[in-house]
Design an enzyme around this catalytic site. Structure first.
Site, short mmCIF file in Angstrom:
data_model
loop_
_atom_site.label_atom_id
_atom_site.label_comp_id
_atom_site.label_asym_id
_atom_site.label_seq_id
_atom_site.Cartn_x
_atom_site.Cartn_y
_atom_site.Cartn_z
N ASP A 198 -5.39 -0.10 -6.76
CA ASP A 198 -4.36 -0.66 -5.89
C ASP A 198 -4.16 -2.18 -6.32
O ASP A 198 -4.94 -2.83 -7.16
CB ASP A 198 -4.68 -0.61 -4.67
CG ASP A 198 -6.09 -1.11 -4.18
OD1 ASP A 198 -6.44 -2.02 -5.05
OD2 ASP A 198 -6.70 -0.90 -3.00
N SER A 199 -3.24 -2.97 -5.81
CA SER A 199 -2.79 -4.33 -6.18
C SER A 199 -3.87 -5.24 -5.83
O SER A 199 -4.09 -6.57 -6.23
CB SER A 199 -1.67 -4.76 -5.88
OG SER A 199 -1.28 -4.78 -4.44
N GLY A 205 1.24 -0.24 4.45
CA GLY A 205 1.36 -0.76 5.76
C GLY A 205 1.28 0.27 6.72
O GLY A 205 1.73 -0.27 7.97
N GLY A 214 -3.63 -6.52 -2.53
CA GLY A 214 -2.87 -7.27 -1.70
C GLY A 214 -3.62 -7.05 -0.23
O GLY A 214 -3.83 -7.73 0.73
N PHE A 215 -3.86 -5.68 0.14
CA PHE A 215 -4.33 -5.40 1.32
C PHE A 215 -5.77 -6.03 1.57
O PHE A 215 -5.62 -6.50 2.73
CB PHE A 215 -4.52 -3.84 1.43
CG PHE A 215 -5.16 -3.34 2.78
CD1 PHE A 215 -4.35 -3.29 3.88
CD2 PHE A 215 -6.48 -3.26 2.82
CE1 PHE A 215 -4.76 -2.95 5.26
CE2 PHE A 215 -6.86 -2.62 4.16
CZ PHE A 215 -6.17 -2.71 5.20
N ASP A 232 -4.77 8.25 -0.40
CA ASP A 232 -6.29 7.84 -0.62
C ASP A 232 -6.92 7.41 0.67
O ASP A 232 -6.24 7.09 1.79
CB ASP A 232 -6.22 6.68 -1.40
CG ASP A 232 -5.78 5.40 -0.96
OD1 ASP A 232 -6.57 4.67 -0.49
OD2 ASP A 232 -4.41 5.14 -0.84
N ASP A 242 1.78 -6.84 -3.10
CA ASP A 242 2.60 -6.71 -1.82
C ASP A 242 2.06 -7.42 -0.83
O ASP A 242 0.77 -7.88 -1.02
CB ASP A 242 3.15 -5.24 -1.34
CG ASP A 242 1.65 -4.34 -1.11
OD1 ASP A 242 0.57 -4.68 -1.39
OD2 ASP A 242 1.88 -3.65 -0.08
#
Length: 377
Positions: free
Chosen positions: A93-94, A218, A96-97, A268, A147
């Site tokens: 994942d990026s 999100g 961001g979260f 996931d 994001d």
């Protein structure tokens, strides 16, 4: 620039789909559940158990890996697969979260997000370009755009601002990805919170940009399941039918079953291993709490018909003893049992879609959960 397609849609049954996603490290059968190895390790499990359970692809976390041991170090050591010993497909994942959820001292700007490391307080800047660079250094098969994820409930203005920023970051992420090695994939992430029109705007914007696959982000951040499912129903019909669809951070077995029914392909969640560490087991009878005293004298296994040895052969009494004693083995056994159940559920879903019997499988599975655990002897 239209990106090459590595996804083959094999069969559909209503909105449910099964397919094959070809990556540089192997084929992923969809619908697929990705266990999470945030820092390059599966908590409580060896990779061999993860693989033997039927896992095709796992998830690594950009935020954690870029902080420790560092993306450049992992690249110098041969990439995530060689570094970890997991030789199959991997999605990262990026980050961001995690930036939004773990770092209280953060500032989101147009060019990047800056934050303080939760490890040592170091100030770090993460831009869409740097997020792609880190994931390429890690050697991921599937790379995610950067994001901004907003926790729900949130003000509509905040949701719309984050959604529009994420779209602009999606364009920058795609440009940064252009020189990636062949076969590697980039997924865009639809945002928009719980606002249907914002979700549709985000999805249309991503399709216009064009990605190898599309994710819905999100969600599973505090909203009811009905809201999550409603947002899937808004977004899924907009996404190209010939590209994989990934619902991020989800979820319970019921979430997975219902999301597949609405056209999602990849998932996931930390739940199988996290709940295992807290004494919880997922079975075809639903979720069981092994801390409960009712298991203390029960010699039966969790499910004598299970295809997974630990589920079939380990007594409830022993699992209860391990959990109540705080033995590490209890967390390990329950984590592998849970990952195996998730993969068995995915395998059953794929088979049912291929046979055109998904509706029957869905109803039968829900009835088993509703009946609950087998009664005491």
């Amino acid at each position: 620039m239209r990106l090459a397609n590595h996804f083959e849609l094999v069969a559909t049954d209503g909105a449910a789909r099964t397919g094959k996603l070809t990556t540089p490290h192997g084929v992923v059968r969809t619908p697929a559940f990705m266990p999470i190895g945030s820092a390059g390790a599966m908590k409580g499990l060896h990779w061999r158990e993860v693989r033997d359970a039927g896992t095709d692809i796992v998830l690594g976390n950009t935020y954690h890996l870029m902080l420790r041991p560092g993306a450049e170090r992992i690249a110098a050591l041969g990439g995530l697969q060689r570094f970890t010993g997991w030789n199959g497909p991997m999605l990262t994942d990026s980050g961001g979260f995690q930036v939004m959820s773990l770092s209280e001292l953060r500032k989101v700007r147009e060019d990047a997000v800056t934050f303080r490391s939760h490890i040592d307080g170091t100030r770090i800047e993460l831009s869409p370009e740097r997020a792609i660079e880190v994931q390429r250094l890690l050697g991921a098969d599937i790379v995610m755009q950067l994001d901004e994820c907003v926790r729900l409930p949130a003000e509509r203005g905040d949701i719309e601002r984050a959604m529009q920023l994420s779209l602009r970051w999606a364009e920058r992420s795609k440009r940064a990805f252009e020189s990636a090695r062949p076969g590697t994939m980039l997924f865009g992430i639809a945002q928009g919170g719980d606002a249907p029109e914002l979700r549709r705007t985000s999805a249309r914007g991503l399709v216009e940009i064009g990605f190898h696959g599309y994710a819905i982000g999100g969600l599973a951040v505090g909203e009811p399941q009905a809201v999550m499912l409603a947002m899937i129903e808004e977004v899924a019909p907009i996404l190209p039918a010939d590209r994989p669809r990934y619902l991020m951070g989800v979820g319970t077995p019921e979430d997975l079953l219902e999301a597949v029914a609405r056209g999602m392909d990849m998932f996931d969640c930390v739940m199988p291993t996290r709940n295992g560490r807290h004494g919880m087991a997922f079975t075809r009878f639903g979720q069981l709490n092994l801390r409960n005293a009712r298991h203390a004298d029960d010699p039966r296994p969790l499910d004598e018909e299970s295809g997974w040895p630990s589920t079939r052969n380990t007594s409830r009494a022993y699992l209860h003893h391990l959990v109540r004693s705080g033995e590490t083995l209890g967390a390990m056994l329950l984590s592998e049992i849970n990952v195996a159940y998730y993969q068995q559920l995915m395998a059953g879903i794929r088979d049912a879609i291929s046979r055109g019997t998904f509706a029957e499988f869905r109803e039968r599975t829900r009835q088993q959960w509703a009946r609950g655990d087998i009664p005491l002897p």
